[in-house]
Motif scaffolding. Sequence first.
Motif, PDB file in Angstrom:
ATOM      1  N   GLY A 266       3.116  31.925 -66.757  1.00 30.43           N
ATOM      2  CA  GLY A 266       1.684  31.825 -67.061  1.00 30.43           C
ATOM      3  C   GLY A 266       1.129  33.174 -67.463  1.00 30.43           C
ATOM      4  N   LEU A 267       0.949  33.366 -68.774  1.00 29.30           N
ATOM      5  CA  LEU A 267       0.420  34.652 -69.246  1.00 29.30           C
ATOM      6  C   LEU A 267      -1.010  34.445 -69.748  1.00 29.30           C
ATOM      7  N   GLY A 268      -1.877  33.971 -68.830  1.00 27.33           N
ATOM      8  CA  GLY A 268      -3.292  33.800 -69.160  1.00 27.33           C
ATOM      9  C   GLY A 268      -4.042  35.057 -68.798  1.00 27.33           C
ATOM     10  N   LYS A 269      -5.331  34.880 -68.489  1.00 24.41           N
ATOM     11  CA  LYS A 269      -6.174  36.051 -68.199  1.00 24.41           C
ATOM     12  C   LYS A 269      -5.583  36.889 -67.056  1.00 24.41           C
ATOM     13  N   LEU A 270      -5.144  36.221 -65.986  1.00 27.65           N
ATOM     14  CA  LEU A 270      -4.629  36.965 -64.830  1.00 27.65           C
ATOM     15  C   LEU A 270      -3.225  37.499 -65.099  1.00 27.65           C
ATOM     16  N   GLY A 271      -2.365  36.638 -65.668  1.00 25.53           N
ATOM     17  CA  GLY A 271      -0.982  37.041 -65.930  1.00 25.53           C
ATOM     18  C   GLY A 271      -0.905  38.247 -66.855  1.00 25.53           C
TER      19      GLY A 271
ATOM     20  N   SER B 169       4.896  30.897 -71.200  1.00 26.06           N
ATOM     21  CA  SER B 169       3.600  30.218 -71.331  1.00 26.06           C
ATOM     22  C   SER B 169       3.751  29.048 -72.294  1.00 26.06           C
ATOM     23  N   ARG B 170       2.680  28.275 -72.426  1.00 23.84           N
ATOM     24  CA  ARG B 170       2.749  27.114 -73.316  1.00 23.84           C
ATOM     25  C   ARG B 170       2.875  27.575 -74.770  1.00 23.84           C
ATOM     26  N   SER B 171       2.020  28.546 -75.147  1.00 22.52           N
ATOM     27  CA  SER B 171       2.099  29.070 -76.520  1.00 22.52           C
ATOM     28  C   SER B 171       2.734  30.463 -76.489  1.00 22.52           C
ATOM     29  N   ALA B 172       3.441  30.812 -77.570  1.00 24.68           N
ATOM     30  CA  ALA B 172       4.106  32.124 -77.636  1.00 24.68           C
ATOM     31  C   ALA B 172       3.060  33.235 -77.693  1.00 24.68           C
ATOM     32  N   LYS B 173       3.383  34.383 -77.085  1.00 25.70           N
ATOM     33  CA  LYS B 173       2.434  35.510 -77.042  1.00 25.70           C
ATOM     34  C   LYS B 173       3.025  36.728 -77.735  1.00 25.70           C
ATOM     35  N   ARG B 174       2.158  37.552 -78.271  1.00 19.67           N
ATOM     36  CA  ARG B 174       2.575  38.854 -78.806  1.00 19.67           C
ATOM     37  C   ARG B 174       1.870  39.915 -77.992  1.00 19.67           C
TER      38      ARG B 174
ATOM     39  N   ASN C 155       4.203  33.851 -55.204  1.00 22.73           N
ATOM     40  CA  ASN C 155       3.382  32.708 -55.632  1.00 22.73           C
ATOM     41  C   ASN C 155       1.925  32.992 -55.319  1.00 22.73           C
ATOM     42  N   VAL C 156       1.157  33.153 -56.407  1.00 30.30           N
ATOM     43  CA  VAL C 156      -0.278  33.401 -56.261  1.00 30.30           C
ATOM     44  C   VAL C 156      -1.075  32.331 -57.003  1.00 30.30           C
ATOM     45  N   ALA C 157      -0.386  31.236 -57.394  1.00 30.10           N
ATOM     46  CA  ALA C 157      -1.080  30.213 -58.184  1.00 30.10           C
ATOM     47  C   ALA C 157      -1.561  29.084 -57.264  1.00 30.10           C
TER      48      ALA C 157
ATOM     49  N   LEU D  22       3.847  35.053 -50.442  1.00 31.52           N
ATOM     50  CA  LEU D  22       3.176  33.783 -50.703  1.00 31.52           C
ATOM     51  C   LEU D  22       1.701  33.859 -50.302  1.00 31.52           C
ATOM     52  N   ASP D  23       0.838  33.555 -51.262  1.00 31.49           N
ATOM     53  CA  ASP D  23      -0.607  33.612 -50.997  1.00 31.49           C
ATOM     54  C   ASP D  23      -1.215  32.219 -50.974  1.00 31.49           C
ATOM     55  N   VAL D  24      -0.464  31.230 -51.476  1.00 29.86           N
ATOM     56  CA  VAL D  24      -1.006  29.871 -51.623  1.00 29.86           C
ATOM     57  C   VAL D  24      -0.005  28.852 -51.080  1.00 29.86           C
TER      58      VAL D  24
ATOM     59  N   ALA E 299      -5.357  36.703 -52.823  1.00 30.47           N
ATOM     60  CA  ALA E 299      -4.809  37.566 -53.885  1.00 30.47           C
ATOM     61  C   ALA E 299      -5.930  38.086 -54.793  1.00 30.47           C
ATOM     62  N   SER E 300      -6.843  37.194 -55.130  1.00 26.45           N
ATOM     63  CA  SER E 300      -7.922  37.630 -56.023  1.00 26.45           C
ATOM     64  C   SER E 300      -9.185  36.847 -55.714  1.00 26.45           C
ATOM     65  N   ILE E 301     -10.056  37.449 -54.938  1.00 23.84           N
ATOM     66  CA  ILE E 301     -11.361  36.827 -54.677  1.00 23.84           C
ATOM     67  C   ILE E 301     -12.390  37.709 -55.379  1.00 23.84           C
TER      68      ILE E 301
ATOM     69  N   GLY F  79      -5.945  20.341 -69.236  1.00 22.19           N
ATOM     70  CA  GLY F  79      -5.920  20.278 -67.765  1.00 22.19           C
ATOM     71  C   GLY F  79      -6.055  21.634 -67.106  1.00 22.19           C
ATOM     72  N   TYR F  80      -6.460  22.675 -67.872  1.00 22.24           N
ATOM     73  CA  TYR F  80      -6.722  24.007 -67.306  1.00 22.24           C
ATOM     74  C   TYR F  80      -7.645  24.791 -68.205  1.00 22.24           C
TER      75      TYR F  80
HETATM   76  P1  NAP Z   1      -5.322  30.851 -67.572  1.00 25.12           P
HETATM   77  O1  NAP Z   1      -5.989  32.003 -68.252  1.00 25.12           O
HETATM   78  O2  NAP Z   1      -5.797  29.473 -67.861  1.00 25.12           O
HETATM   79  O3  NAP Z   1      -3.754  30.961 -67.927  1.00 25.12           O
HETATM   80  C1  NAP Z   1      -2.825  29.975 -67.605  1.00 25.12           C
HETATM   81  C2  NAP Z   1      -1.484  30.334 -68.232  1.00 25.12           C
HETATM   82  O4  NAP Z   1      -0.527  29.313 -67.881  1.00 25.12           O
HETATM   83  C3  NAP Z   1      -1.529  30.376 -69.769  1.00 25.12           C
HETATM   84  O5  NAP Z   1      -0.711  31.407 -70.246  1.00 25.12           O
HETATM   85  C4  NAP Z   1      -0.936  29.014 -70.158  1.00 25.12           C
HETATM   86  O6  NAP Z   1      -0.317  29.003 -71.430  1.00 25.12           O
HETATM   87  C5  NAP Z   1       0.092  28.827 -69.067  1.00 25.12           C
HETATM   88  N1  NAP Z   1       0.431  27.413 -68.914  1.00 25.12           N
HETATM   89  C6  NAP Z   1      -0.381  26.379 -68.590  1.00 25.12           C
HETATM   90  N2  NAP Z   1       0.307  25.215 -68.551  1.00 25.12           N
HETATM   91  C7  NAP Z   1       1.583  25.534 -68.890  1.00 25.12           C
HETATM   92  C8  NAP Z   1       2.764  24.772 -69.046  1.00 25.12           C
HETATM   93  N3  NAP Z   1       2.781  23.441 -68.851  1.00 25.12           N
HETATM   94  N4  NAP Z   1       3.889  25.415 -69.416  1.00 25.12           N
HETATM   95  C9  NAP Z   1       3.886  26.752 -69.638  1.00 25.12           C
HETATM   96  N5  NAP Z   1       2.796  27.539 -69.500  1.00 25.12           N
HETATM   97  C10 NAP Z   1       1.661  26.936 -69.120  1.00 25.12           C
HETATM   98  O7  NAP Z   1      -5.372  31.020 -66.007  1.00 25.12           O
HETATM   99  P2  NAP Z   1      -5.643  32.355 -65.152  1.00 25.12           P
HETATM  100  O8  NAP Z   1      -7.093  32.676 -65.154  1.00 25.12           O
HETATM  101  O9  NAP Z   1      -4.684  33.409 -65.595  1.00 25.12           O
HETATM  102  O10 NAP Z   1      -5.258  31.834 -63.683  1.00 25.12           O
HETATM  103  C11 NAP Z   1      -3.953  31.353 -63.367  1.00 25.12           C
HETATM  104  C12 NAP Z   1      -3.961  30.666 -62.011  1.00 25.12           C
HETATM  105  O11 NAP Z   1      -4.139  31.628 -60.983  1.00 25.12           O
HETATM  106  C13 NAP Z   1      -5.121  29.699 -61.762  1.00 25.12           C
HETATM  107  O12 NAP Z   1      -4.870  28.430 -62.321  1.00 25.12           O
HETATM  108  C14 NAP Z   1      -5.227  29.655 -60.254  1.00 25.12           C
HETATM  109  O13 NAP Z   1      -4.451  28.582 -59.739  1.00 25.12           O
HETATM  110  C15 NAP Z   1      -4.581  30.961 -59.822  1.00 25.12           C
HETATM  111  N6  NAP Z   1      -5.525  31.828 -59.092  1.00 25.12           N
HETATM  112  C16 NAP Z   1      -5.190  32.218 -57.825  1.00 25.12           C
HETATM  113  C17 NAP Z   1      -6.032  33.054 -57.118  1.00 25.12           C
HETATM  114  C18 NAP Z   1      -5.645  33.534 -55.745  1.00 25.12           C
HETATM  115  O14 NAP Z   1      -6.441  34.215 -55.101  1.00 25.12           O
HETATM  116  N7  NAP Z   1      -4.459  33.247 -55.272  1.00 25.12           N
HETATM  117  C19 NAP Z   1      -7.220  33.511 -57.693  1.00 25.12           C
HETATM  118  C20 NAP Z   1      -7.533  33.108 -58.981  1.00 25.12           C
HETATM  119  C21 NAP Z   1      -6.659  32.263 -59.672  1.00 25.12           C
HETATM  120  P3  NAP Z   1      -1.161  29.276 -72.785  1.00 25.12           P
HETATM  121  O15 NAP Z   1      -1.520  30.744 -72.743  1.00 25.12           O
HETATM  122  O16 NAP Z   1      -0.227  28.960 -73.865  1.00 25.12           O
HETATM  123  O17 NAP Z   1      -2.376  28.392 -72.702  1.00 25.12           O
END
Ligand code: NAP
Length: 325
Positions: free
Chosen positions: A156-161, A179-184, A237-239, A263-265, A290-292, A324-325
Amino acid sequence: MPHSEQDDDCAIKPILLVKSGGETALPEWRELFGTYAPFLDVRSWDDISVDPEHVKYALVWQPEPGRLASYPNLRLVLSSAAGVDHITTDPTWPKHLPLLRASTDESAQRMGEYVCLAALALLKDLPRLVKQQTAKDWQPFETVRSAPETQVGILGLGKLGLRCASMLMALGFQVSSWSRSAKRVDGVRSYTGEEGLRTMLLSSHIVVCLLPSTPETAGMLNRDTLALLPEGAGLINVARGSHVVRDDMMAALDSARLSGAVLDVFEQEPLPPDDALWRHPRVLVTPHIASIASRRARVEFFCRQIAAHRENRPLEGVFDISRGY
Ligand code: NAP
């Protein structure tokens, strides 16, 4: 549908209802919203004097099913957490409205700090050091490898990753991502799809889970995927707890196939006192911290989004119902 500022009845301030942190948190929310969006009338979720017609925004944590649907002029739903499952489990939540996740820059920074701490803890075998200190046992040991020889695979290379990747690289770690889509991203090897997942896991000394909780990602850290990791790999695991098949992770920890886990979750939170993970010698448990994001950061973020919505500009952090996200 976006609304312009002219849509507001000038005589009556738009109401923002707040259900987050309980009644004791309301004065702080009020003060903060007063600073960033003084045009709002901030009211408690339980304020019975509120006219539902005037409610334009709702900042919520676990709203009672049906309540959000009862506000006919609601414009935005603001999730006080990064996840939105506490809202979308209500089958009547207003799906035609933008639902915004608390996706602040501060959340990314705090997650980056946690993941760096966890990666270094696995590298230095902090669970063993804590055990040794508890037993007053002076046993020097050598670290297996240093950061530059350590490949961290981020699921998962979204905002947090993304922020975790850059902070880990600053510490000298090698980073790859899936991640779902390729990143550069400079310095990060990007993988997608089943084959990409397999390739990335085969070379990850540490795997970090930062995926959203969706039907596709549930249980994806299981016996088969954990078996792909190099012997003695570490898991962070922080997801969400649902990403890990607990029995499979336990077996991998017991056999030392996984040398450690941070493990945080968890599937069940709070983690029950009799849960074996509390006592596992290779595990560090933290209570979903992990991130509040601070209330100030969340208010600043949501006020920017409210302003953008009022001016028909694009919004950040919108939950995409089809993905779904
Ligand atoms: P985000 O920006 O939505 O990023 C999600 C990433 O997961 C994206 O890179 C997405 O790919 C990838 N992804 C989603 N579905 C996928 C699949 N089926 N196969 C492969 N890759 C997939 O989310 P975020 O803001 O970084 O947050 C990530 C997670 O952190 C949250 O959902 C939450 O559960 C967790 N979180 C935990 C805490 C804590 O305190 N422990 C705090 C905040 C958040 P694309 O880039 O291609 O869309």
